[in-house]
Design a protein around this motif. Structure first.
Motif, PDB file in Angstrom:
ATOM      1  N   PRO A   6       1.201  -1.209  -0.371  1.00 48.90           N
ATOM      2  CA  PRO A   6      -0.287   0.257   0.284  1.00 48.90           C
ATOM      3  C   PRO A   6       1.104   1.128  -0.111  1.00 48.90           C
ATOM      4  O   PRO A   6       0.144   2.006  -0.504  1.00 48.90           O
ATOM      5  CB  PRO A   6      -0.887   0.196   1.251  1.00 48.90           C
ATOM      6  CG  PRO A   6      -0.193  -1.034   2.053  1.00 48.90           C
ATOM      7  CD  PRO A   6       0.719  -1.998   1.103  1.00 48.90           C
ATOM      8  N   ARG A   7       1.806   1.360   0.062  1.00 48.71           N
ATOM      9  CA  ARG A   7       2.930   2.618   0.834  1.00 48.71           C
ATOM     10  C   ARG A   7       3.911   2.468  -0.753  1.00 48.71           C
ATOM     11  O   ARG A   7       4.660   3.416  -0.649  1.00 48.71           O
ATOM     12  CB  ARG A   7       3.377   2.091   1.601  1.00 48.71           C
ATOM     13  CG  ARG A   7       2.569   1.937   2.775  1.00 48.71           C
ATOM     14  CD  ARG A   7       3.896   2.884   4.533  1.00 48.71           C
ATOM     15  NE  ARG A   7       4.182   3.916   4.205  1.00 48.71           N
ATOM     16  CZ  ARG A   7       5.545   4.021   5.238  1.00 48.71           C
ATOM     17  NH1 ARG A   7       5.786   3.432   6.179  1.00 48.71           N
ATOM     18  NH2 ARG A   7       6.204   4.783   5.151  1.00 48.71           N
ATOM     19  N   LEU A   8       4.262   1.643  -1.792  1.00 47.67           N
ATOM     20  CA  LEU A   8       3.923   1.323  -3.245  1.00 47.67           C
ATOM     21  C   LEU A   8       4.972   3.042  -3.286  1.00 47.67           C
ATOM     22  O   LEU A   8       3.182   3.269  -4.823  1.00 47.67           O
ATOM     23  CB  LEU A   8       4.528   0.035  -3.899  1.00 47.67           C
ATOM     24  CG  LEU A   8       5.262   0.377  -4.649  1.00 47.67           C
ATOM     25  CD1 LEU A   8       6.356   0.155  -4.059  1.00 47.67           C
ATOM     26  CD2 LEU A   8       4.867  -0.726  -6.005  1.00 47.67           C
ATOM     27  N   ARG A   9       5.602   3.624  -3.956  1.00 40.38           N
ATOM     28  CA  ARG A   9       5.540   5.075  -4.698  1.00 40.38           C
ATOM     29  C   ARG A   9       6.392   4.522  -6.309  1.00 40.38           C
ATOM     30  O   ARG A   9       6.024   5.590  -6.713  1.00 40.38           O
ATOM     31  CB  ARG A   9       5.940   5.878  -4.221  1.00 40.38           C
ATOM     32  CG  ARG A   9       5.147   6.729  -2.808  1.00 40.38           C
ATOM     33  CD  ARG A   9       3.355   6.595  -2.763  1.00 40.38           C
ATOM     34  NE  ARG A   9       2.562   6.838  -2.071  1.00 40.38           N
ATOM     35  CZ  ARG A   9       1.279   6.206  -2.046  1.00 40.38           C
ATOM     36  NH1 ARG A   9       2.230   4.737  -2.361  1.00 40.38           N
ATOM     37  NH2 ARG A   9       0.851   6.525  -0.668  1.00 40.38           N
ATOM     38  N   HIS A  10       7.227   3.910  -6.234  1.00 34.72           N
ATOM     39  CA  HIS A  10       8.240   3.983  -6.493  1.00 34.72           C
ATOM     40  C   HIS A  10       8.845   2.517  -7.151  1.00 34.72           C
ATOM     41  O   HIS A  10       9.068   1.620  -6.425  1.00 34.72           O
ATOM     42  CB  HIS A  10       9.238   5.181  -6.525  1.00 34.72           C
ATOM     43  CG  HIS A  10       9.696   6.440  -5.839  1.00 34.72           C
ATOM     44  ND1 HIS A  10       9.016   7.132  -6.926  1.00 34.72           N
ATOM     45  CD2 HIS A  10       9.213   7.252  -4.933  1.00 34.72           C
ATOM     46  CE1 HIS A  10       8.771   8.997  -6.510  1.00 34.72           C
ATOM     47  NE2 HIS A  10       8.754   8.086  -4.991  1.00 34.72           N
ATOM     48  N   VAL A  11       8.672   1.999  -8.434  1.00 32.25           N
ATOM     49  CA  VAL A  11       9.522   1.183  -9.203  1.00 32.25           C
ATOM     50  C   VAL A  11      10.826   1.538  -9.812  1.00 32.25           C
ATOM     51  O   VAL A  11      10.874   2.441 -10.651  1.00 32.25           O
ATOM     52  CB  VAL A  11       8.570   0.194 -10.268  1.00 32.25           C
ATOM     53  CG1 VAL A  11       9.485  -1.339 -10.482  1.00 32.25           C
ATOM     54  CG2 VAL A  11       7.168  -0.244  -9.048  1.00 32.25           C
ATOM     55  N   VAL A  12      12.019   0.874  -9.296  1.00 30.71           N
ATOM     56  CA  VAL A  12      13.361   1.699 -10.620  1.00 30.71           C
ATOM     57  C   VAL A  12      13.618   0.419 -10.956  1.00 30.71           C
ATOM     58  O   VAL A  12      14.538  -0.971  -9.640  1.00 30.71           O
ATOM     59  CB  VAL A  12      14.165   1.971  -9.092  1.00 30.71           C
ATOM     60  CG1 VAL A  12      15.663   2.055  -9.470  1.00 30.71           C
ATOM     61  CG2 VAL A  12      13.841   2.866  -8.555  1.00 30.71           C
ATOM     62  N   HIS A  13      13.830  -0.267 -12.152  1.00 28.65           N
ATOM     63  CA  HIS A  13      13.769  -1.628 -13.018  1.00 28.65           C
ATOM     64  C   HIS A  13      15.262  -0.907 -12.926  1.00 28.65           C
ATOM     65  O   HIS A  13      15.792  -0.256 -13.644  1.00 28.65           O
ATOM     66  CB  HIS A  13      13.183  -1.724 -14.216  1.00 28.65           C
ATOM     67  CG  HIS A  13      13.273  -2.830 -14.280  1.00 28.65           C
ATOM     68  ND1 HIS A  13      12.947  -3.977 -13.958  1.00 28.65           N
ATOM     69  CD2 HIS A  13      13.434  -2.907 -16.002  1.00 28.65           C
ATOM     70  CE1 HIS A  13      13.373  -4.608 -14.791  1.00 28.65           C
ATOM     71  NE2 HIS A  13      13.336  -4.389 -16.165  1.00 28.65           N
ATOM     72  N   CYS A  14      16.381  -1.800 -13.247  1.00 27.21           N
ATOM     73  CA  CYS A  14      17.861  -1.903 -13.331  1.00 27.21           C
ATOM     74  C   CYS A  14      17.626  -2.457 -14.639  1.00 27.21           C
ATOM     75  O   CYS A  14      18.809  -3.463 -14.376  1.00 27.21           O
ATOM     76  CB  CYS A  14      18.870  -3.115 -11.990  1.00 27.21           C
ATOM     77  SG  CYS A  14      18.221  -1.946 -10.786  1.00 27.21           S
TER      78      CYS A  14
END
Length: 359
Positions: A94-102
């Motif tokens: 529920p707190r996810l704000r960012h996905v950083v994909h390597c």
């Protein structure tokens, strides 16, 4: 290359003695990929700006042991082989704000629900573009020098009429001076290739992209072109378009027939952009040369005539980041996380609206 600003730590990075109050982050990478992508320095930078959960979400997000880490996760760090992120997984975070994909494309990773919830998604496609563009420049140079045909002739003991082992007989042209290079797709990679062939070779560039010129035509040596004109006029054609429903077999028999005798086709994008059977006929006739890092199917079946054609060079999808090159992806991802921790916007956000037409 990753710019200096991308490698800078935020001014607010904590000291060793200060409590680490950055956002909560979770790795969803295979441990082997984590070790390959993040140098020791990059890992230290990551741990200085976020609070990493003690576990990693490798096999999926349904592990009961991950429940607390998922509930607290604000930044999810993903890569090749990470589990897909859809509505059910979002419910756990529920707190996810960012996905950083390597890595590059996120099409197989993120469901549209991720964007709909306002989660920022960034990727490392810019870093992966570097080795692909370098490979393409090398292919342009070696293709123009007829290196593959001449290497084959050397290996078979071929000699010219004067008895020289450097047999140039029958080659329509050779050399890199005054080339006209066609670039199909003003993608990240395509744009880098345009700049490289302009800077290194001084070649004239014809660019085909129905959506954008990416600002490249501000250079007087770069000209936007229709596809038929590009194919008919260029000495070397390099493919950098995404594979979509619209671009499958973009270069079929009709299009390949427009290429002049002795032209060189380079494909480092996707094999499905080119009609393999039509290309095979053109190459085996000796009319055009080909440098293929991708094919359809991939790989080609054993014994395919393209493998042994003297005017073709087929490699096993190696243009993208491999070996020590993958650390560029980790460096870029860490720089994105540092920006997030400092309250700044990411630099490599994925545009959800344009996702359908990118690689």
């Amino acid at each position: 290359m990753i710019s200096k600003s991308e490698g800078e730590s935020p001014a607010s990075a904590p000291t060793d003695s200060a409590p680490r109050l950055g956002p909560r982050a979770l790795l969803a990478l295979d441990p082997g990929m984590t070790a390959a992508v993040f140098t020791a320095q990059a890992r230290r930078r990551l741990e200085e700006c976020v609070r990493l959960g003690p576990r990693t979400a490798v096999g999926g997000f349904d592990d009961p042991a991950l429940r607390e880490d998922l509930a607290a996760c604000e930044v999810l760090i993903t890569g090749w082989g990470s589990p897909r992120l859809g509505p059910a997984e979002l419910e756990l975070m529920p707190r996810l704000r960012h996905v950083v994909h390597c890595a590059g494309t996120v099409k197989a990773l993120v469901d549209p629900a991720v964007f709909a919830r306002g989660v920022t998604v960034s990727n490392a496609a810019d870093a992966n573009a570097v080795p692909v563009a370098e490979y393409t420049l090398a292919a342009v140079i070696l293709g123009a020098k007829r290196a593959f045909t001449l290497a084959h002739r050397l290996s078979t003991g071929s000699v010219d009429e004067d008895g020289s082992h450097r047999d140039l007989t029958g080659l329509p042209w050779i050399g890199t001076r005054d080339l006209t290079v066609g670039v199909i797709g003003a993608s990240r990679i395509g744009a880098r290739v345009v700049r490289l062939v302009r800077e290194v070779l001084g070649a004239t560039v014809l660019l085909y992209d129905p959506y954008t010129d990416a600002g490249l035509t501000r250079d007087p040596g770069v000209h936007r072109s229709a596809l038929p004109e590009l194919l008919a006029r260029c000495d070397v054609v390099s493919v950098h378009a995404p594979l979509t429903a619209e671009t499958g077999n973009l270069l079929g028999a009709e299009q390949l027939a427009l290429m002049p005798d002795g032209a060189v086709l380079i494909n480092t994008a996707r094999g499905g952009l080119v009609d393999t059977e039509a290309l095979r006929r053109e190459v085996l006739s000796g009319r055009i040369d080909a440098v293929l890092d991708v094919t359809e199917p991939e790989p080609l079946e054993g014994g395919d005539a393209l493998y042994d054609a003297p005017n073709a060079f087929v490699t096993p999808h190696i243009a993208g980041a491999l070996g020590n090159e993958v650390t560029r992806l980790g460096d870029l991802a860490v720089a994105e996380v540092e920006r997030i921790a400092a309250g700044r916007p990411v630099r490599h956000a994925v545009d959800a609206a344009g996702l359908a037409r990118i690689a």
